[in-house]
Design an enzyme around this catalytic site. Structure first.
Site, short mmCIF file in Angstrom:
data_model
loop_
_atom_site.label_atom_id
_atom_site.label_comp_id
_atom_site.label_asym_id
_atom_site.label_seq_id
_atom_site.Cartn_x
_atom_site.Cartn_y
_atom_site.Cartn_z
N LYS A 1 0.80 -1.22 0.00
CA LYS A 1 0.00 0.00 0.00
C LYS A 1 0.84 1.27 0.00
O LYS A 1 0.31 2.36 -0.18
CB LYS A 1 -0.97 -0.02 1.18
CG LYS A 1 -1.80 -1.27 1.27
CD LYS A 1 -2.69 -1.52 0.09
CE LYS A 1 -3.95 -0.74 0.21
NZ LYS A 1 -4.99 -1.18 -0.74
C1 LIG Z 1 -2.42 -7.00 3.98
C2 LIG Z 1 -3.06 -6.62 2.69
N1 LIG Z 1 -3.06 -7.46 1.70
C3 LIG Z 1 -3.63 -7.18 0.50
C4 LIG Z 1 -4.28 -6.02 0.28
C5 LIG Z 1 -5.01 -5.81 -1.02
O1 LIG Z 1 -4.66 -4.80 -1.75
P1 LIG Z 1 -5.70 -3.99 -2.65
O2 LIG Z 1 -6.41 -3.07 -1.76
O3 LIG Z 1 -4.81 -3.32 -3.64
O4 LIG Z 1 -6.64 -4.96 -3.31
C6 LIG Z 1 -4.32 -5.13 1.32
C7 LIG Z 1 -5.07 -3.92 1.15
O5 LIG Z 1 -5.28 -3.18 2.07
C8 LIG Z 1 -3.68 -5.42 2.54
O6 LIG Z 1 -3.67 -4.59 3.58
#
Ligand SMILES: Cc1ncc(COP(=O)(O)O)c(C=O)c1O
Length: 458
Positions: A44
């Protein structure tokens, strides 16, 4: 001179690492995209700076402004890093599902954190997104990025994650696997890779209970149900999930997500969060049906540091009934006996006066204790046995424990299995736990009765 202007220069360009031990029986090569190596330890970071710079260009964020966002934690960190560098304040709204480590980390970066109930339904005042929107309305000179619909989210991955993967694999990757939270990572990266080669398969990994798999297959939004993995899955459909760039979504259980995240640490040295385990579970399921020509990349979304009190803790896994029974060891049972950890193991010395021993047992509320000399068990004492002897001879009260003690309780190594412990407790009211030659715990029949059995869909 070789230095970055500020910490934001470290965001992106994360390496790919090949898995070896976890994939030893599989034909395809599986590569981990190490987003946990970003300065804020998650994928992020890419969208944090991107959304802030987009807002600055659009005149939505002025000097001294306050950034307010609803986040499971990682987007908050990405925003807080950029805000620290650029001099903005931050207020983040999280649910009480988020780990303590994440809340503390955001506060340590200077942000205010508001925690709302995870059970609050979308659209209700208590829901973390509604709360963030309200605080943004009430805060002058504020900016609410809204990662769920801000274009800069998927664009950040279209302009950085996608091109990096294409270049790092020389365009040879055949499958890209990612968890889906806002949808930004999979939609932006997927769009770029599909433009380069439409045959690249884009696979979403989704916890049981989230809406994405059914939505991808039927277009319907099911009633979401709770799950423990953080940062991915959804109860409502975000604008940033572009299903047209995703070929398939597979469901993964909390048990498998956490188990594989733990294995990545133990077998590959990659210390990561649960959502990474979710992606890896999907990648491994995929790989079983593929040959050497397949090259699979999955995202390591964030660091395991955020989950030391959660799935990287055997106690938490045991409490959530997510620990395989064979992983339940004597050491774990004695460590997780409610308030009585190893530091509060009650022992007596062979020369302790029996009247003092009875007082100690009474105060501690225990009915049996080991007699320990130099860390080793030399005997045992049970209250009802002592009392019957003392009733016959009161002088024993002033005598040493060694005079009335009985043979030691069985001693088992800290790694002894639940079944070994159970076997010993059939003939003894307690067993002692030994680690590196020292007694560190005691297990009674009661303690084993509340040892968990695994729940499959947990
Ligand atoms: C630990 C974690 N994995 C995966 C994601 C997924 O990412 P996206 O929001 O780009 O789908 C997030 C999103 O907040 C996250 O915090």
């Amino acid at each position: 001179m070789n230095y970055y202007e500020n910490v934001l220069g470290l965001v992106g360009h994360t390496p790919l690492v090949k898995l070896n031990r976890i994939t030893k029986d599989l034909k395809p090569t599986i590569l981990a995209k190490m987003e946990n190596l970003n300065p804020g330890y998650s994928v992020k970071d890419r969208i944090g700076v991107a959304m802030i710079e987009a807002a600055e260009q659009a005149g939505q964020l002025k000097p001294g402004g306050t950034i307010i966002e609803a986040t499971s934690g990682n987007t908050g960190v990405g925003l807080a890093l950029a805000a620290a560098v650029k001099g903005y304040e931050c207020i983040f709204v999280m649910t009480d599902k988020a780990s303590t480590e994440k809340v503390r980390y955001l506060k340590a970066l200077g942000a205010d954190v508001v925690v709302t109930p995870a059970a609050a339904r979308p659209g209700t005042p208590d829901h973390y997104v509604s709360t963030a929107q309200r605080i943004a309305r009430e805060t002058p000179n504020s900016f609410y990025p809204d990662q769920y619909s801000h274009n800069a989210n998927p664009d950040a991955h279209y302009y950085s994650t996608g091109p990096e993967l294409w270049e790092q694999t020389e365009g040879k990757l055949t499958h890209f696997v990612s968890g889906i939270g806002t949808g930004g990572t999979i939609s932006g990266t997927g769009r770029f890779l599909k433009e380069k080669n439409p045959n690249i398969r884009i696979i979403g990994a989704d916890p049981y209970g989230s809406i994405y798999k059914t939505y991808k297959e039927t277009g319907e939004i099911i009633e979401a149900t709770p799950y423990l993995v953080e940062g991915i899955g959804q109860a409502t459909l975000p604008k940033n999930f572009h299903a047209q760039y995703v070929d398939e979504v597979v469901n993964v259980s909390d048990h498998d997500s956490f188990e594989l995240s733990r294995q990545l640490g133990r077998l590959e040295g990659i210390f990561c969060g649960g959502s990474t385990g979710t992606s890896l579970a999907a990648a491994l399921r995929l790989a079983r049906d593929l040959d050497e020509s397949a090259l699979i990349v999955f995202i390591v979304c964030d660091t395991g540091e955020h989950y030391l009190s959660k799935h990287h803790s055997d106690e938490w896994m045991k409490e959530k009934r997510l620990l395989e029974p064979q992983k339940i060891t004597a050491g774990l049972i004695s460590e997780t006996k409610g308030e009585r950890g190893p530091e509060s193991l009650i022992t007596v010395a062979a020369n302790e006066r029996i009247s003092d021993v009875l007082a100690k047992m009474n105060e501690a509320g225990v009915t049996q204790v080991p007699v320990v000399e130099d860390g080793r068990s030399v005997g045992s004492l049970r209250e009802h046995r002592i009392l019957s002897k003392v009733l016959g001879n009161r002088d024993l009260l002033d005598g040493p424990a060694s005079e009335v003690m009985e043979e030691s309780f069985p001693v088992l190594d800290v790694d002894a299995s639940l079944s070994e412990v159970t076997r010993e407790l059939q003939s003894s009211p307690a067993v002692l736990v030994e680690e590196y030659g020292r007694i560190t715990g005691i297990i009674t029949r009661h303690d084993v009765l509340d040892a968990p059995t695994i729940n499959s869909r947990g």
